[in-house]
Design a protein around this motif. Sequence first.
Motif, PDB file in Angstrom:
ATOM      1  N   ALA A   1      10.717  73.754-114.818  1.00 51.86           N
ATOM      2  CA  ALA A   1      10.561  72.773-113.740  1.00 51.86           C
ATOM      3  C   ALA A   1       9.137  72.238-113.703  1.00 51.86           C
ATOM      4  O   ALA A   1       8.906  71.042-113.492  1.00 51.86           O
ATOM      5  CB  ALA A   1      10.927  73.408-112.400  1.00 51.86           C
ATOM      6  N   ALA A   2       8.163  73.137-113.920  1.00 52.67           N
ATOM      7  CA  ALA A   2       6.764  72.712-113.920  1.00 52.67           C
ATOM      8  C   ALA A   2       6.471  71.789-115.092  1.00 52.67           C
ATOM      9  O   ALA A   2       5.838  70.732-114.936  1.00 52.67           O
ATOM     10  CB  ALA A   2       5.850  73.940-113.968  1.00 52.67           C
ATOM     11  N   LEU A   3       6.959  72.166-116.273  1.00 51.33           N
ATOM     12  CA  LEU A   3       6.681  71.367-117.470  1.00 51.33           C
ATOM     13  C   LEU A   3       7.376  70.014-117.434  1.00 51.33           C
ATOM     14  O   LEU A   3       6.860  69.033-117.968  1.00 51.33           O
ATOM     15  CB  LEU A   3       7.120  72.139-118.717  1.00 51.33           C
ATOM     16  CG  LEU A   3       6.290  73.377-119.052  1.00 51.33           C
ATOM     17  CD1 LEU A   3       6.835  74.068-120.282  1.00 51.33           C
ATOM     18  CD2 LEU A   3       4.826  73.011-119.254  1.00 51.33           C
ATOM     19  N   LEU A   4       8.542  69.947-116.820  1.00 46.28           N
ATOM     20  CA  LEU A   4       9.267  68.686-116.732  1.00 46.28           C
ATOM     21  C   LEU A   4       8.390  67.610-116.089  1.00 46.28           C
ATOM     22  O   LEU A   4       8.382  66.457-116.516  1.00 46.28           O
ATOM     23  CB  LEU A   4      10.547  68.880-115.908  1.00 46.28           C
ATOM     24  CG  LEU A   4      11.647  67.824-116.058  1.00 46.28           C
ATOM     25  CD1 LEU A   4      12.190  67.816-117.477  1.00 46.28           C
ATOM     26  CD2 LEU A   4      12.780  68.104-115.071  1.00 46.28           C
ATOM     27  N   THR A   5       7.633  68.012-115.077  1.00 48.44           N
ATOM     28  CA  THR A   5       6.737  67.074-114.398  1.00 48.44           C
ATOM     29  C   THR A   5       5.416  66.912-115.116  1.00 48.44           C
ATOM     30  O   THR A   5       4.962  65.794-115.398  1.00 48.44           O
ATOM     31  CB  THR A   5       6.474  67.539-112.952  1.00 48.44           C
ATOM     32  OG1 THR A   5       7.683  67.459-112.200  1.00 48.44           O
ATOM     33  CG2 THR A   5       5.424  66.658-112.288  1.00 48.44           C
ATOM     34  N   ILE A   6       4.758  68.027-115.435  1.00 47.40           N
ATOM     35  CA  ILE A   6       3.395  67.971-115.984  1.00 47.40           C
ATOM     36  C   ILE A   6       3.352  67.290-117.346  1.00 47.40           C
ATOM     37  O   ILE A   6       2.446  66.489-117.630  1.00 47.40           O
ATOM     38  CB  ILE A   6       2.800  69.401-116.065  1.00 47.40           C
ATOM     39  CG1 ILE A   6       2.638  69.969-114.652  1.00 47.40           C
ATOM     40  CG2 ILE A   6       1.457  69.391-116.791  1.00 47.40           C
ATOM     41  CD1 ILE A   6       2.319  71.448-114.614  1.00 47.40           C
ATOM     42  N   GLU A   7       4.322  67.561-118.203  1.00 48.19           N
ATOM     43  CA  GLU A   7       4.324  66.946-119.531  1.00 48.19           C
ATOM     44  C   GLU A   7       4.718  65.471-119.492  1.00 48.19           C
ATOM     45  O   GLU A   7       4.573  64.769-120.482  1.00 48.19           O
ATOM     46  CB  GLU A   7       5.279  67.707-120.457  1.00 48.19           C
ATOM     47  CG  GLU A   7       4.769  69.089-120.842  1.00 48.19           C
ATOM     48  CD  GLU A   7       5.695  69.816-121.798  1.00 48.19           C
ATOM     49  OE1 GLU A   7       5.223  70.761-122.451  1.00 48.19           O
ATOM     50  OE2 GLU A   7       6.881  69.437-121.898  1.00 48.19           O
ATOM     51  N   SER A   8       5.212  65.016-118.355  1.00 46.48           N
ATOM     52  CA  SER A   8       5.563  63.600-118.210  1.00 46.48           C
ATOM     53  C   SER A   8       4.481  62.807-117.488  1.00 46.48           C
ATOM     54  O   SER A   8       4.490  61.576-117.510  1.00 46.48           O
ATOM     55  CB  SER A   8       6.883  63.462-117.430  1.00 46.48           C
ATOM     56  OG  SER A   8       7.942  64.108-118.085  1.00 46.48           O
ATOM     57  N   ALA A   9       3.551  63.512-116.834  1.00 46.90           N
ATOM     58  CA  ALA A   9       2.567  62.856-115.964  1.00 46.90           C
ATOM     59  C   ALA A   9       1.354  62.345-116.730  1.00 46.90           C
ATOM     60  O   ALA A   9       1.006  62.876-117.785  1.00 46.90           O
ATOM     61  CB  ALA A   9       2.099  63.842-114.887  1.00 46.90           C
ATOM     62  N   PRO A  10       0.701  61.282-116.213  1.00 40.42           N
ATOM     63  CA  PRO A  10      -0.581  60.852-116.781  1.00 40.42           C
ATOM     64  C   PRO A  10      -1.581  62.001-116.708  1.00 40.42           C
ATOM     65  O   PRO A  10      -1.585  62.772-115.745  1.00 40.42           O
ATOM     66  CB  PRO A  10      -1.001  59.692-115.870  1.00 40.42           C
ATOM     67  CG  PRO A  10       0.268  59.209-115.254  1.00 40.42           C
ATOM     68  CD  PRO A  10       1.127  60.424-115.096  1.00 40.42           C
ATOM     69  N   LYS A  11      -2.419  62.120-117.706  1.00 44.16           N
ATOM     70  CA  LYS A  11      -3.332  63.261-117.807  1.00 44.16           C
ATOM     71  C   LYS A  11      -4.231  63.413-116.592  1.00 44.16           C
ATOM     72  O   LYS A  11      -4.475  64.526-116.125  1.00 44.16           O
ATOM     73  CB  LYS A  11      -4.183  63.115-119.077  1.00 44.16           C
ATOM     74  CG  LYS A  11      -5.054  64.319-119.364  1.00 44.16           C
ATOM     75  CD  LYS A  11      -5.806  64.126-120.675  1.00 44.16           C
ATOM     76  CE  LYS A  11      -6.737  65.297-120.935  1.00 44.16           C
ATOM     77  NZ  LYS A  11      -7.517  65.102-122.182  1.00 44.16           N
TER      78      LYS A  11
END
Length: 428
Positions: free
Chosen positions: A138-148
């Motif tokens: 769940a965390a990676l789904l958001t973080i890996e999609s977000a602008p740095k």
Amino acid sequence: MEHVDGLHGRAMRRVVAASFAGAMLEWYDFFLFGTASALVFAPLFFPDYDPITGTIASFATFGVGFFMRPIGGIVFGHFGDKIGRRVTLIWTLMIVGLATFLIGVLPTYEQAGIWAPILLLICRLVQGFGLGGEYGGAALLTIESAPKNKRGFLGSIPQSAASVGIMTATGVFAACNNFYTQEEFMQYGWRVPFLISAIILIVGMWIRVHTEEPEEFKKAKATMPEVKTPIIEVFKKHPKNMLLAIGARLAETVSSNTINAFGMVYISSVLLMEKDVPLLGMMVASAIGIFACPIFGYISDKVGQRAVYKFGALFCIIFAFPFFMLLETQNTTVIILALIIGYNLGPTSMFAVQPTMFTKMFGTNVRYTGLSFAYQFSAILGGFTPLINSTLLKLGNNSYYLVAGYFLLISLIAFISVVLIKPINSDI
């Protein structure tokens, strides 16, 4: 590898919603079981014990589920790193939701004898297995999609689902406790909060089915060599960061379980105050935490995730003894304030930035496994915190000194761990 641009607008909101829905179910289930362990499971499933021993047995069942979480983290982390985040998360959500729903239809000890606690334990183990793979994905789904430059903030939004989950779980329990008579509540009213989880499950499944894989993961799959066994690879390439992540996580999980789950027992069983006091306190604290989480995430994008995490761990060191001193006043307003301050400046500040900080400690092709195992392995100690605290309380003849000392020691270990953390690819 990093991608700077990330998703924007509607696509990013859909990803955040998918992470949020699953995280909310996770934390609703988690705190629901903890609340039930503190308030109703002892007389319903362990009636042959005295109240304190029954509570210890109840919290033991609560804690045993945490042994399955690292196993779930390894299994689902393996598939999450090799097959994809999205598909794996659909399975974890289904497993957690069904296990929680089934707890609501279990027979009690009076109805099924020894089979009642056995079935409760089985449901808890299945729930723990599913939860083991939920957090990291769940965390990676958001973080890996977000602008740095917005990963701290956007990564903290699904984390605020923890506060929504706590608020919903305690709110539903409080509503049922007030709506039903004590006899009705103990007979069937306690089941309602568990059955309601089916609604969250259906909504969460619908959102996740309509979510895409993170772009960063897809790029990594296309350009990086596939890892045969992620759990072996993560310990081979990132052994120090794995140990430090586990150590850092301890302050968040122990402080959260001490303030939330054990705090309810202490207030209701030791101080002999009404159950509505800690329930109201945690509802208000959780409501504030919904907004505190993204605020801490936003700040972390400016000063770094590690700086915010150190603040939270240091606060727990300082607040360990004062927390119980404030509860001892037996003043309703003071107790509620202690719960609000303790929850939001302690575990919430760390929890908000935790996934973004941990993400930067592992390579993309083993990140799901690394993140999940570090989080879930340390969760074992967190899950047994109410049991450890209850035992320390009994050893100390109902004095809080041993409990507060344990709280302080764990927070100190976590603070030192965060100081020693080094990212592999960017500043935290």
